[in-house]
Design a protein around this motif. Structure first.
Motif, PDB file in Angstrom:
ATOM      1  N   THR A 153      45.532  45.161  44.295  1.00 24.28           N
ATOM      2  CA  THR A 153      44.449  45.014  43.309  1.00 24.28           C
ATOM      3  C   THR A 153      45.008  44.589  41.956  1.00 24.28           C
ATOM      4  O   THR A 153      44.472  43.685  41.311  1.00 24.28           O
ATOM      5  CB  THR A 153      43.668  46.333  43.174  1.00 24.28           C
ATOM      6  N   THR A 154      46.095  45.217  41.531  1.00 21.14           N
ATOM      7  CA  THR A 154      46.731  44.868  40.262  1.00 21.14           C
ATOM      8  C   THR A 154      47.272  43.444  40.302  1.00 21.14           C
ATOM      9  O   THR A 154      47.147  42.685  39.334  1.00 21.14           O
ATOM     10  CB  THR A 154      47.879  45.855  39.948  1.00 21.14           C
ATOM     11  N   TRP A 196      46.196  40.864  42.113  1.00 19.39           N
ATOM     12  CA  TRP A 196      45.124  39.864  42.040  1.00 19.39           C
ATOM     13  C   TRP A 196      44.477  39.824  40.664  1.00 19.39           C
ATOM     14  O   TRP A 196      44.090  38.749  40.197  1.00 19.39           O
ATOM     15  CB  TRP A 196      44.097  40.080  43.153  1.00 19.39           C
ATOM     16  N   ALA A 197      44.377  40.952  40.005  1.00 22.61           N
ATOM     17  CA  ALA A 197      43.846  40.962  38.634  1.00 22.61           C
ATOM     18  C   ALA A 197      44.775  40.173  37.709  1.00 22.61           C
ATOM     19  O   ALA A 197      44.316  39.386  36.869  1.00 22.61           O
ATOM     20  CB  ALA A 197      43.681  42.388  38.137  1.00 22.61           C
ATOM     21  N   LYS A 220      44.465  36.449  38.441  1.00 21.99           N
ATOM     22  CA  LYS A 220      43.203  35.906  37.925  1.00 21.99           C
ATOM     23  C   LYS A 220      43.368  35.501  36.459  1.00 21.99           C
ATOM     24  O   LYS A 220      42.858  34.465  36.025  1.00 21.99           O
ATOM     25  CB  LYS A 220      42.091  36.938  38.071  1.00 21.99           C
ATOM     26  N   ASP A 221      44.106  36.309  35.699  1.00 20.46           N
ATOM     27  CA  ASP A 221      44.360  36.002  34.291  1.00 20.46           C
ATOM     28  C   ASP A 221      45.333  34.843  34.115  1.00 20.46           C
ATOM     29  O   ASP A 221      45.242  34.082  33.165  1.00 20.46           O
ATOM     30  CB  ASP A 221      44.926  37.225  33.568  1.00 20.46           C
TER      31      ASP A 221
END
Length: 84
Positions: free
Chosen positions: A48-49, A51-52, A55-56
């Motif tokens: 999750t971290t 992919w976050a 994304k940035d």
């Protein structure tokens, strides 16, 4: 300026091929990250971290994103052991 683990990963293990329409698939991209962490002795972030952070750092698509370096070799050998 200090770079995050994710910035270093992108710098060390990826590049963009502007002439390609192909995309580094999601599972392979995360697998490349895991190989990079293993080789560089970094504790990987959660998926999750990861992919976050991507994304940035990679707004839009991953079109033309390619693997490179030692992490790419490790990922390929780990994924396809019959090659060795």
């Amino acid at each position: 300026m200090a770079h995050s683990q994710f910035d270093l990963f992108l710098q060390d293990a990826t590049y963009f091929d502007q002439t390609s329409d192909s995309t580094l698939e999601r599972d392979r991209f995360y697998g490349l990250y895991m190989s990079w962490c293993f080789i560089n002795q970094h504790l990987p972030g959660t998926e999750t971290t990861f992919w976050a952070a991507m994304k940035d750092r990679l707004p839009g698509s991953r079109k033309g994103l390619r693997m490179k370096g030692a992490a790419a070799a490790d990922y390929i050998v780990s994924s396809y052991p019959e090659l060795v």
